[in-house]
Design a protein around this motif. Structure first.
Motif, PDB file in Angstrom:
ATOM      1  N   LEU A   1     -67.234  97.248 -23.978  1.00 60.79           N
ATOM      2  CA  LEU A   1     -67.857  96.572 -25.122  1.00 60.79           C
ATOM      3  C   LEU A   1     -66.848  95.672 -25.833  1.00 60.79           C
ATOM      4  CD1 LEU A   1     -70.143  99.270 -26.833  1.00 60.79           C
ATOM      5  CD2 LEU A   1     -70.802  97.431 -25.320  1.00 60.79           C
TER       6      LEU A   1
ATOM      7  N   ASP B   1     -66.886  93.406 -30.974  1.00 67.41           N
ATOM      8  CA  ASP B   1     -67.010  92.241 -30.084  1.00 67.41           C
ATOM      9  C   ASP B   1     -67.411  90.970 -30.848  1.00 67.41           C
ATOM     10  OD1 ASP B   1     -69.592  93.031 -30.660  1.00 67.41           O
ATOM     11  OD2 ASP B   1     -70.303  92.965 -28.576  1.00 67.41           O
TER      12      ASP B   1
ATOM     13  N   PRO C   1     -76.336  86.006 -27.003  1.00 66.88           N
ATOM     14  CA  PRO C   1     -75.792  86.627 -28.203  1.00 66.88           C
ATOM     15  C   PRO C   1     -75.947  85.649 -29.368  1.00 66.88           C
ATOM     16  CG  PRO C   1     -74.038  85.949 -26.683  1.00 66.88           C
ATOM     17  CD  PRO C   1     -75.333  85.777 -25.949  1.00 66.88           C
ATOM     18  N   GLY C   2     -76.489  86.117 -30.471  1.00 63.14           N
ATOM     19  CA  GLY C   2     -76.681  85.222 -31.625  1.00 63.14           C
ATOM     20  C   GLY C   2     -77.998  84.469 -31.592  1.00 63.14           C
TER      21      GLY C   2
ATOM     22  N   GLY D   1     -82.253  93.257 -24.869  1.00 62.96           N
ATOM     23  CA  GLY D   1     -80.968  93.088 -24.201  1.00 62.96           C
ATOM     24  C   GLY D   1     -80.982  93.528 -22.753  1.00 62.96           C
TER      25      GLY D   1
ATOM     26  N   ASN E   1     -78.613  95.047 -13.166  1.00 66.44           N
ATOM     27  CA  ASN E   1     -79.529  95.729 -14.098  1.00 66.44           C
ATOM     28  C   ASN E   1     -80.907  95.882 -13.455  1.00 66.44           C
ATOM     29  OD1 ASN E   1     -78.832  94.555 -17.555  1.00 66.44           O
ATOM     30  ND2 ASN E   1     -77.713  95.952 -16.252  1.00 66.44           N
TER      31      ASN E   1
ATOM     32  N   GLY F   1     -66.357  92.300 -24.167  1.00 69.86           N
ATOM     33  CA  GLY F   1     -67.473  91.345 -24.095  1.00 69.86           C
ATOM     34  C   GLY F   1     -68.089  91.278 -22.709  1.00 69.86           C
TER      35      GLY F   1
ATOM     36  N   LEU G   1     -76.095 102.435 -18.035  1.00 66.14           N
ATOM     37  CA  LEU G   1     -77.055 101.964 -19.033  1.00 66.14           C
ATOM     38  C   LEU G   1     -78.489 102.381 -18.700  1.00 66.14           C
ATOM     39  CD1 LEU G   1     -77.810 100.325 -21.514  1.00 66.14           C
ATOM     40  CD2 LEU G   1     -77.903  98.300 -20.079  1.00 66.14           C
TER      41      LEU G   1
ATOM     42  N   ARG H   1     -68.866  86.642 -24.170  1.00 63.31           N
ATOM     43  CA  ARG H   1     -70.288  87.029 -24.140  1.00 63.31           C
ATOM     44  C   ARG H   1     -71.174  85.835 -23.827  1.00 63.31           C
ATOM     45  NH1 ARG H   1     -70.082  89.164 -29.787  1.00 63.31           N
ATOM     46  NH2 ARG H   1     -72.336  89.383 -29.779  1.00 63.31           N
TER      47      ARG H   1
ATOM     48  N   ARG I   1     -68.504  94.562 -35.968  1.00 65.67           N
ATOM     49  CA  ARG I   1     -68.597  94.861 -34.531  1.00 65.67           C
ATOM     50  C   ARG I   1     -67.315  94.441 -33.825  1.00 65.67           C
ATOM     51  NH1 ARG I   1     -74.306  93.158 -31.898  1.00 65.67           N
ATOM     52  NH2 ARG I   1     -72.878  92.575 -30.215  1.00 65.67           N
TER      53      ARG I   1
ATOM     54  N   ARG J   1     -79.841  92.016 -18.041  1.00 67.37           N
ATOM     55  CA  ARG J   1     -78.917  90.879 -18.220  1.00 67.37           C
ATOM     56  C   ARG J   1     -78.313  90.388 -16.925  1.00 67.37           C
ATOM     57  NH1 ARG J   1     -76.085  91.024 -23.992  1.00 67.37           N
ATOM     58  NH2 ARG J   1     -77.447  92.553 -24.924  1.00 67.37           N
TER      59      ARG J   1
ATOM     60  N   LEU K   1     -75.568 101.706 -26.343  1.00 64.26           N
ATOM     61  CA  LEU K   1     -74.185 101.823 -25.856  1.00 64.26           C
ATOM     62  C   LEU K   1     -73.208 102.081 -27.005  1.00 64.26           C
ATOM     63  CD1 LEU K   1     -74.397  98.937 -23.243  1.00 64.26           C
ATOM     64  CD2 LEU K   1     -74.063 101.366 -22.727  1.00 64.26           C
ATOM     65  N   ARG K   2     -73.463 101.425 -28.155  1.00 59.31           N
ATOM     66  CA  ARG K   2     -72.580 101.659 -29.312  1.00 59.31           C
ATOM     67  C   ARG K   2     -72.682 103.114 -29.790  1.00 59.31           C
ATOM     68  NH1 ARG K   2     -73.480  96.116 -30.041  1.00 59.31           N
ATOM     69  NH2 ARG K   2     -75.534  96.432 -30.951  1.00 59.31           N
TER      70      ARG K   2
ATOM     71  N   LYS L   1     -82.518  87.724 -31.376  1.00 63.80           N
ATOM     72  CA  LYS L   1     -83.522  88.618 -30.770  1.00 63.80           C
ATOM     73  C   LYS L   1     -83.598  89.959 -31.500  1.00 63.80           C
ATOM     74  CE  LYS L   1     -80.335  89.715 -27.028  1.00 63.80           C
ATOM     75  NZ  LYS L   1     -79.778  90.962 -27.535  1.00 63.80           N
TER      76      LYS L   1
HETATM   77  P1  ADP Z   1     -75.291  90.538 -27.965  1.00 61.36           P
HETATM   78  O1  ADP Z   1     -76.681  90.255 -27.472  1.00 61.36           O
HETATM   79  O2  ADP Z   1     -74.974  89.836 -29.238  1.00 61.36           O
HETATM   80  O3  ADP Z   1     -74.219  90.393 -26.939  1.00 61.36           O
HETATM   81  P2  ADP Z   1     -75.837  93.403 -27.874  1.00 61.36           P
HETATM   82  O4  ADP Z   1     -75.709  94.370 -28.988  1.00 61.36           O
HETATM   83  O5  ADP Z   1     -77.192  93.174 -27.301  1.00 61.36           O
HETATM   84  O6  ADP Z   1     -75.223  92.059 -28.449  1.00 61.36           O
HETATM   85  O7  ADP Z   1     -74.851  93.807 -26.664  1.00 61.36           O
HETATM   86  C1  ADP Z   1     -73.500  94.133 -26.908  1.00 61.36           C
HETATM   87  C2  ADP Z   1     -72.783  94.507 -25.615  1.00 61.36           C
HETATM   88  O8  ADP Z   1     -73.430  95.661 -25.017  1.00 61.36           O
HETATM   89  C3  ADP Z   1     -72.769  93.464 -24.510  1.00 61.36           C
HETATM   90  O9  ADP Z   1     -71.760  92.486 -24.678  1.00 61.36           O
HETATM   91  C4  ADP Z   1     -72.507  94.360 -23.266  1.00 61.36           C
HETATM   92  O10 ADP Z   1     -71.161  94.770 -23.196  1.00 61.36           O
HETATM   93  C5  ADP Z   1     -73.325  95.609 -23.580  1.00 61.36           C
HETATM   94  N1  ADP Z   1     -74.705  95.489 -23.005  1.00 61.36           N
HETATM   95  C6  ADP Z   1     -75.836  95.288 -23.707  1.00 61.36           C
HETATM   96  N2  ADP Z   1     -76.900  95.182 -22.895  1.00 61.36           N
HETATM   97  C7  ADP Z   1     -76.414  95.318 -21.631  1.00 61.36           C
HETATM   98  C8  ADP Z   1     -77.010  95.303 -20.340  1.00 61.36           C
HETATM   99  N3  ADP Z   1     -78.321  95.088 -20.171  1.00 61.36           N
HETATM  100  N4  ADP Z   1     -76.211  95.491 -19.254  1.00 61.36           N
HETATM  101  C9  ADP Z   1     -74.898  95.714 -19.394  1.00 61.36           C
HETATM  102  N5  ADP Z   1     -74.259  95.725 -20.584  1.00 61.36           N
HETATM  103  C10 ADP Z   1     -75.008  95.538 -21.698  1.00 61.36           C
END
Ligand code: ADP
Length: 223
Positions: A87, A167, A43-44, A118, A125, A90, A98, A176, A165, A121, A69-70, A47
């Motif tokens: 979300l 989170d 995160p940060g 993303g 996944n 974190g 997903l 995160r 956001r 992870r 997801l958002r 990307k």
């Molecule tokens: P960041 O990379 O800054 O954490 P993202 O927008 O990519 O921000 O992701 C935000 C949130 O979405 C994550 O903290 C997680 O809860 C969820 N998320 C994103 N990608 C995945 C994934 N591949 N598997 C499960 N949860 C995910």
């Protein structure tokens, strides 16, 4: 054997690769299949910014798992409530939820270059991808934006002033970063061993990181 987009592949020098492997992103037999690049980074790490630039300059389709997801959490469903709570904490959302969302998105595309920002992870996944999507696309390469935890933390705190956001607060940020190092770094290591990783140092500013990204993708004949 497919060329798998490696630097040394002779076939990537033209668009008529005929190796026949469904894992080869260049083979003409795969021309209707989407080419997927997994995009990883803490995160940060920036990307998302790099994906936006790649989309603008090279026409990639950008699928951000966080954005997917958002979007979903804003619907009026039980699933939305579940996603929202995860979300905010974190933590990671269930892979099955997903990957189904990713699958729906990929099914609307044909023969495009897709940045899957993303993903993956964690091991879960990967397993969900393998059972739901794997056979529909050539084997992905992995673009990894490597950044120190200190820099990521600083950037996230800066972004929290304006992002809106749920989170982007101190506690969720810490969580995160923890999830990234415990679950995603092992995934990155695995891909490194399998020679699937395109690694980009991203301590510097967005323009400089983009130059590096472009250079690496050109070397692999992806752009
Ligand atoms: P960041 O990379 O800054 O954490 P993202 O927008 O990519 O921000 O992701 C935000 C949130 O979405 C994550 O903290 C997680 O809860 C969820 N998320 C994103 N990608 C995945 C994934 N591949 N598997 C499960 N949860 C995910």
């Amino acid at each position: 054997m497919g060329c798998n987009g490696s630097k040394t592949c002779e076939t990537t020098k033209n668009s008529t690769c005929n190796c026949g492997s469904d894992k080869c992103p260049h083979c003409k037999h795969n021309k209707d299949k989407n080419i997927v690049l997994y995009v990883l980074g803490g995160p940060g790490s920036g990307k998302g910014t790099q994906c936006a630039k790649l989309k603008e300059k090279f026409g990639f389709i950008h699928i951000s798992t966080g954005d997917l997801l958002r979007e979903e959490q804003n619907k009026d469903t039980e699933l939305a409530k579940e996603i929202k709570a995860v979300l905010e904490s974190g933590a990671l959302v269930s892979s099955e939820i997903l990957v189904k969302l990713i699958d729906e998105k990929l099914n609307t595309l044909k023969g495009q270059k897709v940045l899957l920002d993303g993903f993956p992870r964690n091991e879960e996944n990967i397993n969900a991808w393998n059972s739901i999507i794997k056979d529909k696309v050539p084997k992905p390469l992995v673009l990894y934006f490597n950044c120190s935890e200190e820099t990521m933390h600083k950037r996230l705190i800066g972004r929290s002033q304006t992002s809106g956001r749920s989170d982007d607060n101190e506690e969720a940020i810490r969580q995160r970063l923890k999830v990234f190092s415990a679950h995603t770094v092992p995934v990155v290591e695995k891909y490194k061993k399998e020679n699937m990783l395109i690694e980009i140092a991203c301590e510097s500013g967005p323009e400089e990181v983009f130059e590096l990204t472009e250079k690496h993708l050109k070397e692999r004949h992806i752009v």
